[in-house]
Design a protein around this motif. Structure first.
Motif, PDB file in Angstrom:
ATOM      1  N   ARG A 246       9.673  15.289   1.947  1.00  0.00           N
ATOM      2  CA  ARG A 246       9.266  14.890   0.416  1.00  0.00           C
ATOM      3  C   ARG A 246       9.027  13.907  -0.116  1.00  0.00           C
ATOM      4  NH1 ARG A 246       8.399  20.571  -2.228  1.00  0.00           N
ATOM      5  NH2 ARG A 246       8.618  21.953  -1.035  1.00  0.00           N
ATOM      6  N   ARG A 247       8.644  13.415  -0.585  1.00  0.00           N
ATOM      7  CA  ARG A 247       8.650  12.523  -1.599  1.00  0.00           C
ATOM      8  C   ARG A 247       8.242  13.105  -3.511  1.00  0.00           C
ATOM      9  NH1 ARG A 247       3.962   8.775  -1.632  1.00  0.00           N
ATOM     10  NH2 ARG A 247       2.354   9.883  -2.422  1.00  0.00           N
ATOM     11  N   PRO A 248       9.358  12.096  -4.118  1.00  0.00           N
ATOM     12  CA  PRO A 248       9.671  12.832  -5.239  1.00  0.00           C
ATOM     13  C   PRO A 248       8.529  12.472  -6.263  1.00  0.00           C
ATOM     14  CG  PRO A 248      11.391  11.347  -4.837  1.00  0.00           C
ATOM     15  CD  PRO A 248      10.314  11.151  -3.806  1.00  0.00           C
TER      16      PRO A 248
ATOM     17  N   VAL B 189       2.332   7.307  10.459  1.00  0.00           N
ATOM     18  CA  VAL B 189       2.208   7.504   8.876  1.00  0.00           C
ATOM     19  C   VAL B 189       3.271   8.260   9.227  1.00  0.00           C
ATOM     20  CG1 VAL B 189       0.723   8.189   7.504  1.00  0.00           C
ATOM     21  CG2 VAL B 189      -0.614   7.871   9.569  1.00  0.00           C
ATOM     22  N   GLN B 190       3.708   7.887   8.527  1.00  0.00           N
ATOM     23  CA  GLN B 190       5.187   9.546   7.203  1.00  0.00           C
ATOM     24  C   GLN B 190       4.231  10.688   6.630  1.00  0.00           C
ATOM     25  OE1 GLN B 190       8.502   8.266   5.787  1.00  0.00           O
ATOM     26  NE2 GLN B 190       7.555   6.184   6.471  1.00  0.00           N
ATOM     27  N   ILE B 191       4.762  11.580   7.015  1.00  0.00           N
ATOM     28  CA  ILE B 191       3.698  12.698   6.622  1.00  0.00           C
ATOM     29  C   ILE B 191       5.311  13.548   5.550  1.00  0.00           C
ATOM     30  CG2 ILE B 191       3.385  14.974   6.237  1.00  0.00           C
ATOM     31  CD1 ILE B 191       2.260  15.176   9.170  1.00  0.00           C
TER      32      ILE B 191
ATOM     33  N   GLU C 284       0.961  -0.972   0.053  1.00  0.00           N
ATOM     34  CA  GLU C 284       0.224   0.418  -0.085  1.00  0.00           C
ATOM     35  C   GLU C 284       0.727   1.487   0.111  1.00  0.00           C
ATOM     36  OE1 GLU C 284      -1.939   2.238  -0.693  1.00  0.00           O
ATOM     37  OE2 GLU C 284      -3.469   0.378  -0.123  1.00  0.00           O
ATOM     38  N   THR C 285       0.863   2.073  -0.834  1.00  0.00           N
ATOM     39  CA  THR C 285       1.299   3.705  -0.827  1.00  0.00           C
ATOM     40  C   THR C 285       0.137   4.777  -0.853  1.00  0.00           C
ATOM     41  OG1 THR C 285       1.268   3.864  -3.239  1.00  0.00           O
ATOM     42  CG2 THR C 285       3.044   2.247  -2.361  1.00  0.00           C
ATOM     43  N   HIS C 286      -1.132   4.544  -0.578  1.00  0.00           N
ATOM     44  CA  HIS C 286      -2.014   5.469  -0.352  1.00  0.00           C
ATOM     45  C   HIS C 286      -2.168   5.552   0.682  1.00  0.00           C
ATOM     46  CE1 HIS C 286      -2.323   4.125  -4.195  1.00  0.00           C
ATOM     47  NE2 HIS C 286      -2.490   4.920  -4.468  1.00  0.00           N
TER      48      HIS C 286
ATOM     49  N   THR D 156       1.764  21.266   3.996  1.00  0.00           N
ATOM     50  CA  THR D 156       2.196  19.747   3.391  1.00  0.00           C
ATOM     51  C   THR D 156       0.670  19.331   2.476  1.00  0.00           C
ATOM     52  OG1 THR D 156      -0.692  19.289   4.683  1.00  0.00           O
ATOM     53  CG2 THR D 156       1.766  18.250   5.956  1.00  0.00           C
ATOM     54  N   CYS D 157       0.882  18.696   1.583  1.00  0.00           N
ATOM     55  CA  CYS D 157       0.608  18.648  -0.157  1.00  0.00           C
ATOM     56  C   CYS D 157      -1.787  19.165   0.485  1.00  0.00           C
ATOM     57  CB  CYS D 157       0.518  16.990  -1.071  1.00  0.00           C
ATOM     58  SG  CYS D 157       2.512  17.781  -1.485  1.00  0.00           S
ATOM     59  N   ILE D 158      -1.845  19.160  -0.968  1.00  0.00           N
ATOM     60  CA  ILE D 158      -3.576  19.048  -0.332  1.00  0.00           C
ATOM     61  C   ILE D 158      -3.987  18.483  -2.254  1.00  0.00           C
ATOM     62  CG2 ILE D 158      -5.607  20.585  -1.637  1.00  0.00           C
ATOM     63  CD1 ILE D 158      -4.140  22.587   0.078  1.00  0.00           C
ATOM     64  N   ARG D 159      -4.773  17.584  -2.096  1.00  0.00           N
ATOM     65  CA  ARG D 159      -4.791  16.562  -3.233  1.00  0.00           C
ATOM     66  C   ARG D 159      -7.020  16.778  -2.867  1.00  0.00           C
ATOM     67  NH1 ARG D 159      -0.615  16.938  -3.839  1.00  0.00           N
ATOM     68  NH2 ARG D 159       0.794  15.213  -4.741  1.00  0.00           N
ATOM     69  N   ASP D 160      -7.268  16.235  -3.890  1.00  0.00           N
ATOM     70  CA  ASP D 160      -8.585  16.246  -3.999  1.00  0.00           C
ATOM     71  C   ASP D 160      -9.014  14.270  -4.164  1.00  0.00           C
ATOM     72  OD1 ASP D 160     -11.261  16.707  -5.835  1.00  0.00           O
ATOM     73  OD2 ASP D 160     -10.637  17.887  -7.128  1.00  0.00           O
ATOM     74  N   TYR D 161      -9.901  14.747  -3.560  1.00  0.00           N
ATOM     75  CA  TYR D 161      -9.679  13.219  -2.703  1.00  0.00           C
ATOM     76  C   TYR D 161     -11.798  13.030  -3.424  1.00  0.00           C
ATOM     77  CZ  TYR D 161      -6.553  12.690  -0.697  1.00  0.00           C
ATOM     78  OH  TYR D 161      -4.966  13.493   0.127  1.00  0.00           O
ATOM     79  N   ILE D 162     -11.437  11.689  -4.628  1.00  0.00           N
ATOM     80  CA  ILE D 162     -13.235  11.662  -5.339  1.00  0.00           C
ATOM     81  C   ILE D 162     -13.279  10.011  -4.661  1.00  0.00           C
ATOM     82  CG2 ILE D 162     -11.795  10.666  -7.051  1.00  0.00           C
ATOM     83  CD1 ILE D 162     -15.205  12.583  -6.871  1.00  0.00           C
TER      84      ILE D 162
HETATM   85  N1  UDP Z   1       1.238  11.176   1.802  1.00  0.00           N
HETATM   86  C1  UDP Z   1       2.257  10.721   2.427  1.00  0.00           C
HETATM   87  N2  UDP Z   1       2.066   9.739   3.902  1.00  0.00           N
HETATM   88  C2  UDP Z   1       1.844   8.582   2.838  1.00  0.00           C
HETATM   89  C3  UDP Z   1       1.224   8.567   1.411  1.00  0.00           C
HETATM   90  C4  UDP Z   1       1.052   9.568   0.963  1.00  0.00           C
HETATM   91  O1  UDP Z   1       2.092  11.920   3.673  1.00  0.00           O
HETATM   92  O2  UDP Z   1       2.596   7.128   3.468  1.00  0.00           O
HETATM   93  C5  UDP Z   1       0.985  11.998   0.944  1.00  0.00           C
HETATM   94  C6  UDP Z   1       1.522  12.074  -0.680  1.00  0.00           C
HETATM   95  O3  UDP Z   1       2.644  12.832  -0.324  1.00  0.00           O
HETATM   96  C7  UDP Z   1       0.525  13.240  -1.160  1.00  0.00           C
HETATM   97  C8  UDP Z   1      -0.390  12.428  -0.306  1.00  0.00           C
HETATM   98  O4  UDP Z   1      -0.441  12.121   0.598  1.00  0.00           O
HETATM   99  O5  UDP Z   1       1.539  14.424  -0.717  1.00  0.00           O
HETATM  100  C9  UDP Z   1      -1.572  11.646  -1.389  1.00  0.00           C
HETATM  101  O6  UDP Z   1      -0.827  10.563  -2.104  1.00  0.00           O
HETATM  102  P1  UDP Z   1      -1.511   9.170  -2.700  1.00  0.00           P
HETATM  103  O7  UDP Z   1      -0.201   8.150  -2.743  1.00  0.00           O
HETATM  104  O8  UDP Z   1      -2.420   8.579  -1.636  1.00  0.00           O
HETATM  105  O9  UDP Z   1      -2.133  10.563  -3.906  1.00  0.00           O
HETATM  106  P2  UDP Z   1      -1.480  10.707  -4.981  1.00  0.00           P
HETATM  107  O10 UDP Z   1      -1.438  12.069  -4.621  1.00  0.00           O
HETATM  108  O11 UDP Z   1       0.095  10.432  -4.806  1.00  0.00           O
HETATM  109  O12 UDP Z   1      -2.370  10.055  -5.629  1.00  0.00           O
END
Ligand code: UDP
Length: 325
Positions: free
Chosen positions: A278-280, A203-205, A185-187, A216-222
């Motif tokens: 940050r994650r690349p 949880v690693q941020i 799992e990566t999400h 921290t990063c902002i995403r649109d969840y659907i």
């Molecule tokens: N993220 C995080 N820790 C985790 C997994 C994800 O901080 O263990 C962050 C990631 O860097 C991104 C956001 O959560 O900013 C959503 O990541 P996800 O992998 O769920 O979806 P993505 O946006 O990459 O499709």
């Protein structure tokens, strides 16, 4: 019959359920590299790979397929940076096999799982479909390449397509028959729920220094069922012989910290966090405008509240971890 390639995966299985409940007959093809056979609870199933051109030809000759929906792809941005070759082979070359087998057998309706990763680092949000596409990862580029191929095919041949650019798919079937299940799992949301259930310690941020209000990063969840509904509506559009590209998002953004906080509320668990680098390949903000889908597809997300989305994910997560599916 609707041919669902990758229908044993997260989004494909929810679309299969949705279409089956609407009365469509479905045929699922999946190589089970990421998908789960247990998720094919509706329609017919063939285990197979898009590499296998003979199999594709055989399927198109044997079944009365009107439309192909294509979910089968590698989707991990980080992995695509480390191993671009497998992304171009799986996502581009294999899709060409599928399109060419369709051509050969006069099947001309296609629904494609695209992604907001085609936009790269947005210059403005909410992102509309005419925002420039400058993907920053091989994953995003592989999806954009297919979109360009689809455009060329629709200009040259008797072929129509709908490309759906998903923002962050989340949640699970409200009846908990299927849900999100990736290994590894990566999400973000399932990882947080792993901590809530005691499978992980924290949880690693990834990054707290982004140019956003809390860093921290902002995403649109659907919600995945709202995505499924959009596929059903795209199918209707294809029946009118039209080709289009649509964003699918809620038009609302949530930061990593806000998602963790909502998961605490939903689960009642403490959920420890660690601040990491940050994650690349992560743009700071991805928020989509879905005005076009609302106007043309008459699509309206049912799960617009992030808490409702996470509640369905939590229900499923508990079932997945407490029962053998
Ligand atoms: N993220 C995080 N820790 C985790 C997994 C994800 O901080 O263990 C962050 C990631 O860097 C991104 C956001 O959560 O900013 C959503 O990541 P996800 O992998 O769920 O979806 P993505 O946006 O990459 O499709």
């Amino acid at each position: 019959m609707i041919f669902i390639v990758g229908g044993a995966g997260y989004i494909g299985s929810h679309v299969n359920k949705f279409l089956s409940k609407k009365g469509y007959k479905t045929l699922i093809l999946d190589n089970l590299s990421k998908g789960h056979e247990e998720f094919v609870k509706w329609g017919e199933f063939i285990k197979g790979d898009l590499k296998d051109k003979r199999l594709l030809d055989k399927i198109f000759k044997e079944y009365n397929i009107t439309t192909v929906m294509h979910f089968a792809a590698l989707t991990d941005v980080r992995e695509s940076i480390k191993d671009p070759g497998s992304y171009y082979r799986n996502n581009v070359k294999n899709t060409l096999n599928l399109l060419d087998a369709m051509q050969k057998n006069n099947i001309n309706r296609f629904i494609f799982s695209s992604t907001c990763a085609v936009y790269g680092d947005p210059i403005e949000t909410p992102i509309t479909e005419d925002h420039p596409c400058n993907p920053i990862s091989p994953y995003g580029r592989s999806k954009l390449m297919i979109e360009k191929i689809l455009e060329d095919y629709s200009n040259a041949y008797d072929f129509n397509y709908v490309s759906l650019r998903y923002f962050n798919a989340a949640g699970a079937d409200p009846q908990t028959e299927i849900g999100e299940w990736h290994e590894p799992e990566t999400h973000l949301i399932p990882i947080i729920l792993d901590v809530a259930i005691g499978k992980r310690e924290n949880v690693q941020i990834f990054g707290t220094d982004y140019p956003t209000p809390n860093g921290t990063c902002i995403r649109d969840y659907i919600h995945v069922m709202d995505l499924a509904d959009a596929h059903y509506k795209a199918l209707k559009l294809l029946e009118e012989d039209k080709s289009e590209i649509f964003n699918l998002g809620n038009g609302d953004g949530f930061s990593v910290k806000e998602i963790i906080e909502t998961c605490r509320e939903v689960t009642g668990e403490e959920i420890p966090t660690i601040e990491s680098d940050r994650r690349p390949g992560d743009p700071p903000i991805l928020i989509g405008s879905s005005k076009k889908a609302k106007r043309i597809l008459r699509w309206e997300p049912e799960f617009s509240d992030i808490k409702d989305i996470i509640e369905t994910a939590w229900e499923w997560h508990q079932k997945l971890n407490n029962e053998i599916i």
